[in-house]
Write an enzyme that holds these catalytic residues in place. Structure first.
Site, PDB file in Angstrom:
ATOM      1  N   SER A 336      -4.902  62.558  12.455  1.00 44.78           N
ATOM      2  CA  SER A 336      -4.696  63.288  13.698  1.00 44.78           C
ATOM      3  C   SER A 336      -3.858  62.443  14.641  1.00 44.78           C
ATOM      4  O   SER A 336      -3.211  61.493  14.229  1.00 44.78           O
ATOM      5  CB  SER A 336      -6.049  63.668  14.293  1.00 44.78           C
ATOM      6  OG  SER A 336      -5.888  64.592  15.328  1.00 44.78           O
ATOM      7  N   CYS A 337      -3.908  62.756  15.922  1.00 46.16           N
ATOM      8  CA  CYS A 337      -2.972  62.158  16.860  1.00 46.16           C
ATOM      9  C   CYS A 337      -3.427  60.787  17.343  1.00 46.16           C
ATOM     10  O   CYS A 337      -4.494  60.294  17.006  1.00 46.16           O
ATOM     11  CB  CYS A 337      -2.785  63.094  18.049  1.00 46.16           C
ATOM     12  SG  CYS A 337      -4.237  63.168  19.108  1.00 46.16           S
ATOM     13  N   GLU A 338      -2.583  60.183  18.175  1.00 45.64           N
ATOM     14  CA  GLU A 338      -2.861  58.848  18.707  1.00 45.64           C
ATOM     15  C   GLU A 338      -4.200  58.792  19.422  1.00 45.64           C
ATOM     16  O   GLU A 338      -4.943  57.815  19.302  1.00 45.64           O
ATOM     17  CB  GLU A 338      -1.742  58.457  19.672  1.00 45.64           C
ATOM     18  CG  GLU A 338      -1.961  57.124  20.359  1.00 45.64           C
ATOM     19  CD  GLU A 338      -0.866  56.813  21.356  1.00 45.64           C
ATOM     20  OE1 GLU A 338      -1.187  56.240  22.405  1.00 45.64           O
ATOM     21  OE2 GLU A 338       0.308  57.149  21.082  1.00 45.64           O
ATOM     22  N   ARG A 340      -6.816  60.504  18.790  1.00 42.92           N
ATOM     23  CA  ARG A 340      -7.904  60.471  17.796  1.00 42.92           C
ATOM     24  C   ARG A 340      -8.157  59.031  17.361  1.00 42.92           C
ATOM     25  O   ARG A 340      -9.303  58.609  17.171  1.00 42.92           O
ATOM     26  CB  ARG A 340      -7.544  61.346  16.589  1.00 42.92           C
ATOM     27  CG  ARG A 340      -8.520  61.240  15.414  1.00 42.92           C
ATOM     28  CD  ARG A 340      -9.938  61.681  15.811  1.00 42.92           C
ATOM     29  NE  ARG A 340     -10.866  61.570  14.700  1.00 42.92           N
ATOM     30  CZ  ARG A 340     -11.127  62.531  13.841  1.00 42.92           C
ATOM     31  NH1 ARG A 340     -10.505  63.697  13.949  1.00 42.92           N
ATOM     32  NH2 ARG A 340     -11.992  62.363  12.881  1.00 42.92           N
TER      33      ARG A 340
END
Length: 545
Positions: A336-338, A340
């Site tokens: 997932s993203c940064e 996360r």
């Protein structure tokens, strides 16, 4: 299960003699198919089940997990359920028109035959499908996840649940207009979707659309956030993520990812130590997590962050149990993203501190243990608050909501494990008023609930067992004595009061409640005694700002 017998013969009576030709055609074709079996196929078992199904006029045929490479062309015409999952099938024969449920997951299907007109459930996840045939109007549930599908046909009005995660979809299907009463939940996570059609707003507000880990454009995100934030919005709840779903799946050796956090004069020794852990479970994803952690806002902007991570890694190298726990916590963080990754770092620091408390670090420092417990309690309350906030949002990235409460209240609530910066607070949907309300709620619940919570906290129990063995033994004896003498009657009284005597499920629930109440009473008394003694000795206090 019926006895296995591949040499079925037809009973000699007038009924079977009348239709013996039909049976004979089936049996002859199946026997021929059985003789063409490839090594490892259990076609003999499959034929046995086919014949049983036909003779018994069964509406279910289960041929799953038999390592079959094909099916016979003539399946029993009366079946409504066919399960051929977990085989090696590359295609399916013509399906009976009576079929309502088709399970063909985990095969090698590249296409599907014409689907029966009465089909209600289609489960074909984990195949090699590139497209789908026309979907019957009767279809209620469909799972096509983990395939190679680029586009979808028109979706039936009746379709309630669709799982299409991990395909190559570039766009969502059109959603029909009108006040359709069907409550839908559709999953399109981890595809190649870059924009959202306006027709998605035709769905009711009870519906949910999941589109996390797709390369949605910033324009699409902003437009959706603007629409879903309107007081007049009555469309579906949309779950998204700031990740584009395009993370690099390559990773470097674990030892290399670890040593990058250390000064050059220590890297050789660190590499040698961590090389021994290369093959532990989740080692590869942990390596990828460390690399992504180095690119977070906190890593770039927080003084001493690298030293903090290095110190943590040293503790992991010294404890197999802590390392195993930490590898597991980090397992999904690279998907997932940064933010996360940042939230996972918070959770890893919590894991470390709780592990240290359980192992005895705070045995002689009750004040520090109380401070740690207080922080864990506050984080639990914030998670409850974030969970409730998620339910109110129509366009939501859950990770951003959870991280927002921790990050934005880290200083006011003295959250040592929380990162102080996040990248995408602006899309969290968490307002300044939400933060003020959350802080007040945490403090109120802490005032009223913390001591009860602390008395049941696992690390506190571990400390008591080590340092107050006699008191702990007395408490355990008191607990079991109470359970032995009062448990059954208290459960019976509770069931009688609710009119549920004789209900097995209610009895289990009532028993669990009585057990919790008993433990709460005993451990709270023990906690009060020990804390009164220890805090008076060192001048610490139970209540804290």
């Amino acid at each position: 299960m019926l006895p296995i017998n591949n040499n079925f013969s037809l009973p000699q009576n007038s009924f079977y003699n009348t239709i013996s030709g039909t049976y004979a055609d089936y049996f002859s074709a199946w026997d021929k198919w059985e003789k063409q079996a490839l090594p490892g196929e259990e076609r003999d078992e499959a034929v046995s089940r086919l014949k049983e199904c036909l003779i018994n006029n069964s509406d279910e045929l289960r041929l799953d997990r038999l390592n079959l490479s094909s099916l016979p062309d003539n399946l029993p015409a009366q079946i409504t359920l066919l399960n051929v999952s977990y085989n090696q099938l590359t295609n399916l024969p013509e399906l009976p028109v009576t079929l309502k449920k088709l399970y063909s997951a985990s095969n090698k299907l590249s296409e599907l035959p014409v689907l029966p007109p009465a089909l209600e459930s289609l489960q074909v996840q984990h195949n090699e499908l590139e497209n789908l045939p026309a979907l019957p109007d009767s279809l209620l549930t469909m799972n096509i996840s983990y395939n190679e599908i680029v586009s979808l046909p028109s979706l039936p009005q009746a379709l309630k649940n669709l799982r299409a995660t991990r395909n190559f979809l570039t766009e969502l299907p059109a959603f029909s207009e009108g006040n359709n009463p069907v409550v839908r939940e559709y999953f399109f996570d981890r595809n190649q979707i870059s924009h959202i059609p306006e027709s998605i707003l035709n769905l009711r507000n009870e519906c949910s659309i999941h589109i996390s880990d797709n390369p949605l454009s910033s324009h699409a995100l902003q437009a959706l956030q603007r629409l879903t934030s309107s007081p007049d919005y009555h469309g579906p709840r949309i779950y998204f993520s700031m990740s584009d779903g395009q993370q690099n799946t390559l990773h470097r050796p674990l030892a290399d990812a670890v040593t990058a956090w250390f000064p050059e004069n220590k890297q050789s020794d660190v590499s040698q130590i961590w090389h021994a852990f290369e093959h532990e479970e989740h080692a590869n994803t942990f390596s990828a997590f460390l690399d992504r952690l180095s690119d977070t806002v906190s890593a770039r902007n927080t003084s001493g962050f690298r030293e903090q991570v290095a110190a943590w890694l040293e503790k992991l190298s010294a404890s197999a149990e802590l390392r195993q726990q930490s590898f597991a916590v980090a397992a999904d963080a690279t998907e997932s993203c940064e933010d996360r990754v940042a939230l996972t770092w918070n959770n890893l620091r919590k894991t470390l501190l709780v592990h240290q408390a359980s192992e005895g670090l705070f045995d002689n420092d009750t004040g520090a243990l109380l401070s740690l417990g207080r922080e864990m309690f506050r984080l639990e309350i914030l998670e409850d608050i974030a969970r409730d906030k998620v339910r109110t949002l129509h366009f939501v990235d859950e990770i951003e909501v959870y991280l927002a409460f921790q990050t934005m209240l880290a200083e006011k609530l003295q959250l040592s494990t929380a990162v102080k910066e996040m990248r995408f607070y602006g899309v969290s949907g968490v307002t300044a008023n939400d933060l003020r309300t959350a802080e007040a709620m945490v403090r109120s619940r802490e005032e009223n609930e913390f001591t009860d919570w602390f008395s049941l906290w696992g690390p506190w129990h571990a400390v008591l067992k080590r340092t107050e063995a006699d008191r702990w033994a007395q408490a355990e004896e008191q607990k079991y004595e109470m359970l032995e003498n009062e448990y059954s009657q208290r459960v019976a009284d509770r069931l009688k009061a609710s009119g549920l005597s004789g209900d097995a499920d209610a009895e289990r629930e009532a028993g669990a409640q009585v057990m919790r109440e008993t433990e709460q009473q005993i451990y709270r008394q023990l906690t009060d005694e020990v804390l009164a003694l220890r805090l008076s000795e060192n001048g610490s206090q139970l209540h804290h700002s």
